[in-house]
Design a protein around this motif. Sequence first.
Motif, short mmCIF file in Angstrom:
data_model
loop_
_atom_site.label_atom_id
_atom_site.label_comp_id
_atom_site.label_asym_id
_atom_site.label_seq_id
_atom_site.Cartn_x
_atom_site.Cartn_y
_atom_site.Cartn_z
N GLU A 102 0.81 -1.22 -0.07
CA GLU A 102 -0.10 -0.09 0.07
C GLU A 102 0.74 1.41 0.05
N ARG A 103 2.03 1.05 0.59
CA ARG A 103 2.84 2.29 0.38
C ARG A 103 3.17 3.00 -1.16
N THR A 108 -5.61 1.60 -1.02
CA THR A 108 -6.53 1.84 0.33
C THR A 108 -6.84 3.19 0.39
N ARG A 109 -5.79 4.02 -0.04
CA ARG A 109 -6.09 5.44 0.06
C ARG A 109 -7.05 6.05 -0.81
N ARG A 110 -6.99 5.55 -2.26
CA ARG A 110 -7.97 5.89 -3.03
C ARG A 110 -9.56 5.43 -2.88
N CYS A 111 -9.41 4.22 -2.01
CA CYS A 111 -10.81 3.80 -1.78
C CYS A 111 -11.22 4.64 -0.31
N LEU A 112 -10.51 5.32 0.27
CA LEU A 112 -10.87 6.06 1.43
C LEU A 112 -11.35 7.56 0.70
N ASP A 134 -2.95 8.05 6.28
CA ASP A 134 -4.26 8.66 5.77
C ASP A 134 -5.18 9.32 6.71
N ILE A 135 -4.60 9.96 7.98
CA ILE A 135 -5.24 10.62 8.93
C ILE A 135 -6.11 11.79 8.41
N ASP A 136 -5.59 12.25 7.16
CA ASP A 136 -6.56 13.59 6.92
C ASP A 136 -7.87 12.96 6.51
N LEU A 137 -7.90 11.80 5.74
CA LEU A 137 -9.03 11.37 5.17
C LEU A 137 -10.03 10.65 6.22
#
Length: 278
Positions: A102-103, A108-112, A134-137
Amino acid sequence: MFNLDMFFSGDEYPPNVRETKATVALSPSRLPGLDFALNPYQGCSHRCTYCYAPYITRQPVDEWGCIISAKMNLPVLLDRELPRNRGMIGLGTVTDPYQPAERVVNLTRRCLEVLVKHRAKVSILTKSPLVTRDIDLISKLNDSEVGITITAMDSNRATIFEPYSTPPSERLDAMKILSNEGVSVYALIGPIIPTITDFRLDEFLDSIRDTGASIVMVDRLNLRPGMDIRLLKRMKEMDPSSLSILEKYIKDREFYNDIINRIRNLCENRDLEYRDAF
Ligand code: SF4
């Protein structure tokens, strides 16, 4: 097989990651508290010895984590499916959504991003501090939570059955970071393993409380055919002095009940809410 992507630091895909396409993003979930399951990856390069995901996905245990399939069209599918599927979504119910791939893949970030767009409710489960990226999301997701799995407090003990995961101290730090940002965080202690989880249990629960987490979930060891043999073999290689204890208690129901009761009491004394997992 040697797990190459743990040592991969470039901006290209790790060599064991393959792109694939899914037909659906959200599957109905029967896990408590979850309505749907979302798993961006098939396979998990954390390769924990106690992992029962290969049994669920019908993959050969010995090959688990050697090849990771990244379901690249998942964000598009999710965007289509979310308007007609409301409810709590478990992100990472089968494989770790923040495993090393994922790094670089950022799936996962795009899903979030899509989940935030649709104001979805999400329960993330991982044992990787990468989740803090991904804390911002995550902080934009209302009624959502992050669970961090920790099997033991002591790094040397945890490494025995989690050879490719980050040390427990880094997971506790991640919990603290998330908690300080107002994200609801829980610790998943599991699976309980004799001589691993019951090591310095008081300090273990103190460390969890000090992160700001308010909930502790506990998961029993889910022994599938042949798993006890693999666990014992690994213990023999890594810490022969603990082998006889593991052999004695690995299938002892009373042992697990006793540990769970101890954890429950320790939670009570620390104002931590105790829950049984799954
Ligand atoms: S992190 Fe979870 S899914 Fe991945 S190998 Fe470990 S137990 Fe299995």
